[in-house]
Design an enzyme around this catalytic site. Structure first.
Site, short mmCIF file in Angstrom:
data_model
loop_
_atom_site.label_atom_id
_atom_site.label_comp_id
_atom_site.label_asym_id
_atom_site.label_seq_id
_atom_site.Cartn_x
_atom_site.Cartn_y
_atom_site.Cartn_z
N GLU B 70 -3.26 -9.25 4.24
CA GLU B 70 -2.66 -9.72 4.13
C GLU B 70 -2.24 -10.56 5.21
O GLU B 70 -1.93 -11.99 5.24
CB GLU B 70 -0.57 -9.27 3.89
CG GLU B 70 -0.56 -8.73 2.00
CD GLU B 70 -1.57 -7.67 2.10
OE1 GLU B 70 -2.02 -7.50 2.67
OE2 GLU B 70 -1.33 -7.22 0.86
N HIS B 139 7.34 -0.46 -2.71
CA HIS B 139 6.75 -1.29 -4.60
C HIS B 139 8.75 -1.22 -4.90
O HIS B 139 8.41 -1.89 -5.62
CB HIS B 139 6.13 -0.84 -5.36
CG HIS B 139 4.95 -0.56 -4.60
ND1 HIS B 139 4.64 0.52 -4.07
CD2 HIS B 139 3.60 -1.21 -5.08
CE1 HIS B 139 3.51 0.44 -3.03
NE2 HIS B 139 2.91 0.13 -4.39
#
Lengths: 375, 338, 321
Positions: B70, B139
């Site tokens: 990322e 998440h």
């Protein structure tokens, strides 16, 4: 005696209508009502309007409750002479409900005709076609900022005996949003292209507001295309126009601010539902719409005045024309309907605003039908 | 009007903008999927299929799968945005922001200001947020408050499919870095979505219904819960205005304050953790600006101050549900009355 | 490709400008005239100029916190730079970035960066844009030995490699990451790491302009030809501290003096071009004078220029509000 029992059912306003909500009863049980009397207020996702009774009689039972949402064709009320017994009415209601539930369960909901598109003169034009019949079809042309659904209450009724087509002008509805100058000539030519693409040599044109001017312009510039004209509060008959309406329509981005602008269109503000306002907002967000509307406004209504003049050319028409207008029209004043040639019948509706074809749908439909007979 | 799912609406916005503007590219982990692998190309189209079909249409030059990296690829998206492309990068779960936050908040957000107005960074980062999938604490977070805090970023939180297509279209066309939040539990939810392209302006809240008694301000998925609560409350005779801010940055302060002024009573519904959140932000704004119009303190309905739990029994308690919203509105409505 | 006479003069001019600029900033900072943090590039000139001589308007560079040298080498305006460092309204970044964020996108300088390792991912993006838009441009990340350990840098090697980007990573190893020796903090070697990622890596003597220029030429050509990323490990030395105010007690007492005497890049350049008969001392002296005057004028202008006002405080946060 049961033959005298008459059901009043949820009407079908517009071809897409699947259900309606009975907002308010306007008559009590036991009242004697006339055909055409306003008996309830009904709201759909598209429109809120008064429901006129299709029959005369004594209202013996109000079956639907205020606030209840029911499918089209569902039982709302029962009319029957006072001599009919309550039990007979109970049985009638039960039987009706059973049959109706069966019909629904059988998945009998007939698919409503869907709008389609056609390529005309390099543009994609969306239209809704309903009905068949001999004779020139009826072609409906909406006004500034509107679309083919403007004719919801008219197309269904007239389609019973005639082929009807409602189209979206360029910049509107589901048609191509790009517009060159936005002039009346351009819009009229777009409609002419549409007629050609649809292989319609001649049509009865019904136009509202700017759409009325488009219809008239088309009839004048392309003699032979129009079999007859019905103009509902048409543009082009005077200089005055409510520029505040045009300005507000274009500028306002919130439901709260846009609603009072749209309420200028009608006599009874309750006609304008939240959903209608939302739909206008959503329409304006589509790529190209604000640009297109701005050009049309600049071309036809620059600086708050009508730049199109058609009144003086009425004499050139070789086909019948009629004018329908609402007395309380706040967009285009009803006095623009005065002083027209004698052979141009003018009907002014009381307690009616700029949207006569919606606010006085039944009366308008009658007069359009009459024109179809004549021409 | 055709009905489309949240997922389809987002896909359509991406496709139509990529058709319109050749500088729009999509990048992220498995946004196509199957890169370098022997089986199907475009195998995933994103973890929940949102970007499926784009790679076959636009090719791998415009739909780029990335390594799991990322900080590099979000940073690359930032750099590419500043030098002529309009990237839409996917941060798969917003919970992963920790490994790339610098690129977002210190680089992208600040270029324009730090460089004296000479940089333009038309970047979009799409990211999944929210609980309800039993995906547990790493998440399932919301975190839009963290991005909202940073000057230079814009943040959009669509509440349904119609909003999603319009806000994403605007995000792509916007010349500022935009973080676009997609609630993972909403992808199948449908709404009427026009086929044509359209943009919904940032900083303009949507009032989904108008009422007289209490104003509910809600975000994202919570807007739908708030509407459901308002339906229930209407039957009790309490009529509510429901406000969906659409974007937390810029925030439509005017609409929020006007609608609260009308009722004098406000409830803010925010799925996020309760400290330093959008709920506290909006509540404080109301308190500072229109204190005298208030008939009751502003109530906030939020998750508890805890990580998102795994067990369904716990997660269902965690998410602010319709019941809690109804209860909060009743309390606010009843405040100060006999 | 040889360096023409014009190229040589230009290379020396840029290096001398950097030296004068940094020395002037050092003085002004010591006098208390410059706010905030400043990190000076004096001593490292050959690296920035050796690389940037190969770059044009298509190309982008990203720098570290030690960015003045890269900025000047890429063609940014020294007057605007000086005003920026002084925090003045007419500065290169309108006074809003300062030394650590000095940038000019119009010249392809994507900024000095206050975040160590901030540059490499940005450069991957610029390289991606060049590739996608077909500009033929390359993107160069200048990274310190300290920055070479940052995750972003290593991830960027990988990304540049798997996406085959026209990117070049220049590791400017001055021996110290702040006060910590690179010999201690760098595991493996810079070129070994490049090899680990499948990239060509070259050792370069950063005191020698011509060595840098040659290595840079290969890397730039490789990138322009679509053959992907490269790494240069450029060993050099910074004359000043990590930041201005750093007493540098972690360095040997005479370290800088010896380097200045033996390996100063400007000195080495003079020697090389003199021995090869390419340029006359007078040519270079003239450049020395001109550069000194130019920088002195920049300092005067910076001191007299106006600060930004309240109206500037919240402008340019967004492109559209």
């Amino acid at each position: 005696m049961s033959g005298e029992i008459q059901p009043i059912v949820m009407p079908k306003w517009g071809l897409a209508m699947q259900e309606g909500m009975l907002a308010e009863w306007l008559v009590e049980e036991g009242a004697t009502i006339d055909k055409g009397q306003e008996i309830a207020e009904i709201e759909t996702s598209k429109i809120a309007n008064v429901f006129e009774s299709p029959a005369a009689g004594v209202l013996r039972r109000r079956v639907a409750e205020e606030g209840q949402t029911l499918p089209v064709g569902a039982l709302l009320a029962v009319l029957a002479p006072a001599t009919v017994e309550e039990e007979a009415i109970d049985r009638f209601v039960a039987a009706f409900q059973e049959r109706f539930a069966e019909a629904l369960a059988a998945g009998a909901a007939q698919a409503a005709p869907e709008p389609r598109t056609v390529e005309a003169g390099g543009r994609r034009i969306r239209y809704l076609e309903v009905g068949e019949g001999a004779g020139p079809p009826v072609v409906f042309i909406h006004g500034f900022g509107g679309d083919l659904s403007s004719w919801t209450l008219n197309q269904e009724a007239l389609s019973e005996t005639r082929r009807t087509i409602a189209l979206d002008l360029p910049g509107h509805g589901g048609s191509d949003k790009s517009v060159a100058t936005g002039s009346l000539a351009e819009l009229a030519e777009a409609v002419a292209d549409f007629l050609e693409a649809m292989e319609i040599p001649r049509a009865h044109l019904v136009g509202h507001s700017l759409g009325g001017a488009v219809a008239l312009e088309l009839a004048l510039e392309r003699p032979g295309k129009a079999a007859g004209l019905t103009l509902v509060a048409p543009a082009g008959f005077g200089e005055e126009i409510a520029s505040a309406y045009l300005e507000g329509f274009l500028q306002e981005k919130r439901v709260k601010k846009l609603r009072p602008v749209l309420e200028m269109l009608v006599h009874d503000p309750a006609t304008i539902s939240r959903e209608m306002v939302e739909e206008v907002l959503r329409y304006k967000r589509l790529d190209g719409v604000v640009e297109a509307l701005s050009r049309i406004r600049e071309s036809c209504f620059a600086e708050g005045r009508q730049r199109i003049e058609l009144r003086s050319r009425l004499g050139e028409l070789a086909v019948p024309v009629q004018i329908l207008w609402g007395r309380e029209d706040r967009i285009l004043p009803v006095r623009q309907a005065e002083g027209l040639p004698e052979d141009v019948p003018v009907t002014v509706f009381e307690a009616c605003g700029h949207l006569a074809h919606m606010e006085k749908a039944a009366e308008c439909n009658t007069r359009i039908a009459a024109m179809l007979e004549r021409a | 009007m055709p009905k489309k799912s949240f997922r389809q609406a987002i896909n359509e916005a991406l496709r139509q903008e990529m058709e319109r503007d050749p500088t729009v590219i999509v990048m992220g982990e498995d946004v196509a999927g199957g890169m370098g692998a022997p089986g199907e190309d475009d195998a995933w189209g994103g973890p929940l299929g949102v970007t499926k079909g784009l790679m076959p249409l636009f090719g791998r030059e415009r739909v780029l799968d990335t390594p799991i990296s990322e900080s590099a690829f979000v940073g690359a998206a930032v750099g590419a945005a500043t030098t002529g492309l309009r990237p839409v990068a996917e941060l798969m779960f917003v919970d992963f922001m920790g490994v790339c936050f610098d690129q977002i908040f210190n680089q992208a957000a600040k270029f324009r200001y730090m460089f004296g107005g000479k940089a333009t960074t038309p970047l979009v980062i799409r990211t999944m947020y929210g609980a309800g999938f039993r995906a547990a604490s790493q998440h399932s977070q919301c975190l839009y408050n963290l991005f909202t805090h940073i000057p230079g970023l814009k943040v959009a939180v669509p509440s349904n499919a119609y909003e999603a297509k319009g806000l994403l279209t605007q995000a792509i066309r916007d010349d500022d870095p935009v973080i676009f939040f997609e609630h993972k539990a909403m992808y199948d939810d449908e709404a009427e979505v026009p086929d044509e392209p359209y943009a919904i302006a940032f900083g303009e809240a949507n009032v989904t219904r108008e009422g007289e008694d209490v104003t509910i301000i809600a975000l994202g998925r919570m807007v739908n819960f708030a509407n459901a609560a308002a339906d229930r409350l209407a039957a009790e005779g309490i009529s509510c205005t429901v406000v969906d801010p659409r974007t937390t940055s810029p925030l439509d302060r005017d609409t929020i304050l006007e609608t609260v002024e009308e009722t004098g009573r406000a409830v803010v519904v925010d799925e996020a953790h309760p400290r330093c959140s959008m709920a506290t932000d909006i509540a404080a704004l109301i308190g500072q600006e229109i204190f005298d119009s208030l008939e009751a303190p502003v109530r906030m309905v939020t998750a508890p101050h805890a990580p998102v739990p795994f067990s369904p029994a716990l997660e269902d308690m965690y998410i602010p549900g319709v019941d809690r919203i109804v209860e909060a509105v009743r309390q606010v409505h009843g405040h100060g009355r006999r | 490709m040889q360096l023409s006479r014009e190229d040589l003069l230009e290379a020396y001019r840029r290096m001398r400008l950097i030296r004068e600029f940094e020395d002037a900033v050092h003085e002004e900072f010591a006098a208390g005239n410059i706010p905030g943090f400043v990190h000076l590039y004096a001593g490292e000139e050959a690296s920035a100029v050796g690389m940037c001589m190969h770059l044009d308007d298509r190309d982008r560079i990203a720098s570290t916190h030690r960015g003045h040298g890269h900025c000047i080498a890429k063609g940014c305006d020294t007057r605007a730079m000086m005003l920026e460092i002084f925090g003045k309204r007419e500065g290169l970044c309108a006074g809003k970035g300062g030394s650590m964020h000095i940038a000019d996108l119009e010249k392809g300088m994507m900024g000095a960066n206050g975040i160590v390792g901030g540059g490499p991912p940005l450069i991957c993006g610029a390289a991606l844009a060049a590739k996608t838009l077909g500009t033929g441009g390359v993107a160069v990340a200048f990274v310190g030995d300290g920055g070479s350990n940052q995750g972003t840098t290593l991830e960027s090697y990988n990304l540049a490699k798997v996406w085959n980007l026209p990117a070049i990573f220049v590791i400017e190893d001055n021996g110290y990451a702040e006060s910590t020796a690179s010999s201690w903090s760098v595991g493996g070697s810079q070129t070994g790491r490049a090899a680990g990622f499948g990239m060509p890596g070259t050792e370069v003597d950063g005191f020698d302009f011509f060595a840098v220029w040659e290595a840079a030429r290969e890397a730039v050509e490789r990138a322009r030809a679509g053959q992907g990323p490269s790494l240069l490990h450029v060993r050099l030395s910074r004359y000043y501290g990590h930041f201005e105010g750093d007493a540098c007690t972690y360095r040997a007492a005479d370290e800088v003096e010896r380097i200045k005497a033996e390996k100063d890049p400007l000195l080495l350049f003079r020697r090389r071009v003199g021995e090869a008969g390419l340029l006359e001392p007078e040519d270079l002296d003239a450049i020395d004078r001109q550069a000194r005057e130019q920088i002195a004028a920049c300092v005067r202008d910076a001191k007299g220029a106006a600060y930004p006002g309240e109206a500037d405080l919240t402008t340019d946060v967004y492109a559209s509000y």
